[in-house]
Design a protein around this motif. Structure first.
Motif, PDB file in Angstrom:
ATOM      1  N   THR A 138      -2.674  -1.182  -5.099  1.00  0.00           N
ATOM      2  CA  THR A 138      -4.082  -1.271  -4.685  1.00  0.00           C
ATOM      3  C   THR A 138      -4.700  -2.643  -4.922  1.00  0.00           C
ATOM      4  O   THR A 138      -5.593  -3.057  -4.194  1.00  0.00           O
ATOM      5  CB  THR A 138      -4.943  -0.237  -5.439  1.00  0.00           C
ATOM      6  OG1 THR A 138      -4.826  -0.463  -6.855  1.00  0.00           O
ATOM      7  CG2 THR A 138      -4.515   1.183  -5.101  1.00  0.00           C
ATOM      8  N   HIS A 146       0.831  -1.209   0.000  1.00  0.00           N
ATOM      9  CA  HIS A 146       0.000   0.000   0.000  1.00  0.00           C
ATOM     10  C   HIS A 146       0.863   1.257   0.000  1.00  0.00           C
ATOM     11  O   HIS A 146       0.594   2.213  -0.741  1.00  0.00           O
ATOM     12  CB  HIS A 146      -0.927  -0.006   1.214  1.00  0.00           C
ATOM     13  CG  HIS A 146      -1.681   1.271   1.405  1.00  0.00           C
ATOM     14  ND1 HIS A 146      -1.274   2.242   2.301  1.00  0.00           N
ATOM     15  CD2 HIS A 146      -2.787   1.760   0.796  1.00  0.00           C
ATOM     16  CE1 HIS A 146      -2.105   3.264   2.241  1.00  0.00           C
ATOM     17  NE2 HIS A 146      -3.036   3.002   1.341  1.00  0.00           N
ATOM     18  N   VAL A 157      -8.165  -0.592  -1.069  1.00  0.00           N
ATOM     19  CA  VAL A 157      -7.714  -1.684  -1.930  1.00  0.00           C
ATOM     20  C   VAL A 157      -8.793  -2.071  -2.932  1.00  0.00           C
ATOM     21  O   VAL A 157      -9.986  -1.851  -2.714  1.00  0.00           O
ATOM     22  CB  VAL A 157      -7.312  -2.934  -1.117  1.00  0.00           C
ATOM     23  CG1 VAL A 157      -6.268  -2.583  -0.078  1.00  0.00           C
ATOM     24  CG2 VAL A 157      -8.524  -3.581  -0.471  1.00  0.00           C
TER      25      VAL A 157
END
Length: 319
Positions: free
Chosen positions: A45, A40, A75
């Protein structure tokens, strides 16, 4: 990290994806948390898992982390169904009943109310395709799934599924296709990749490092702490331990030395920038391995090196 459209959909994803097949096996929850945060922080993502990875434990670890370590909304969550999970009547396969059972299980383990990308893990010859695809439509219209994909389909299977979904505006288009693709595995270039491109489907490449062989770690033997030394995974790796693979690994190593980077980064950058590829899926066992893979974001292969790697890795029937 750069982001790309997934096929002709409106979904944007990072051009590297984080795979979680080893989570719950060789990667414990603490290590998984470190990987998720590292990915991240690098701008990643797209997180890819499946309901059969470690009997659902991979999904469960990820679901816990998305409630304690990282916000779910940060995400793009991808998982899969179809593979056999249990011996029960709905424990696997692509029937409506089995798929909806799998979906509800994934939602529960992932601790979420929707899957961003739900993928059919394999073609099921025992179930009518229209039943399978209608279930994808149902999952989308009920809000449990946002986008749909397929995995490990041949070119004709991919084209058949995509054509079926395009035949009526009420159906959900296939957005993504997963296939094994690397310098050691270029067979998808014959049919699957052209079919995906024709139908506007983005391709996610699993095993982009040739199941670990392209890192160069097996050039002079099998390290004791590697997948090749694990009885459970040695067969998976040995598939690519051939004379042809050895020649390709040497070429990748030479390119890496000339660029001042690692063979891993060279092999990954090659896949990442191939026509039709949206993102390679990184299957790191450790955060250290993941960080090494993320260095590929710092390089773009020069045309001459790309051409040399294309030549040395060209499938034999193309010569």
């Amino acid at each position: 990290m750069e982001h790309r459209q997934l096929g002709r959909s409106g979904l944007r994803v990072s051009r590297l994806a984080l795979g979680t097949m080893t989570w719950g096996l060789h990667t414990d929850a603490d290590e998984a948390a470190d990987q998720l945060v590292t990915f991240h922080d690098a701008g990643g993502t797209l997180i890819d898992t499946a309901d059969v990875y470690q009997d659902g434990h991979s999904e469960q670890i990820l679901g816990d982390l998305l409630t304690t370590t990282l916000d779910r909304d940060h995400v793009v969550l991808a998982t899969k169904a179809v593979a056999r999970r249990t011996d029960g009547p709905f424990g696997g396969g692509a029937s409506r009943a089995a798929l909806l059972t799998a979906l509800h299980g994934s939602l529960r383990r992932l601790r979420t109310d929707h899957i961003d990308l739900w993928q059919l893990h394999a073609w099921d010859t025992d179930v009518p395709l229209d039943e399978t695809l209608a279930t994808l439509d149902h999952a989308v219209t009920t809000g449990k799934v946002r986008y749909t994909g397929i995995s490990n389909y041949t070119g004709w299977q991919l084209a058949t599924a995509a054509t079926h979904q395009h035949a009526h505006p009420a159906r959900t288009p296939i957005t993504a296709h997963q296939t094994e693709y690397s310098l050691l595995e270029r067979r998808p270039e014959h049919e699957a990749l052209p079919a995906a491109h024709h139908h506007g489907i983005g391709t996610l490449a699993w095993a982009p490092l040739g199941r670990g062989v392209l890192t160069g770690k097996y050039r002079h033997g099998t390290p004791a702490n590697s997948r090749g030394a694990d009885p459970q995974l040695a067969g998976y790796l040995d598939h690519h331990r051939t004379e042809r693979a050895a020649r390709i690994v040497e070429a990748v190593t030479t390119a890496a030395e000339g660029l001042g980077t690692s063979p891993l980064a060279v092999a990954l950058a090659w896949v990442r920038d191939r026509p039709g590829i949206t993102a390679p899926v990184l299957g790191a066992r450790t955060t250290h391995q993941l960080k090494a893979a993320l260095t590929a974001e710092d390089i773009t292969l020069p045309p001459a090196i790309n051409a040399a790697l294309d030549d040395v890795s060209a499938p034999q029937n193309q010569h």
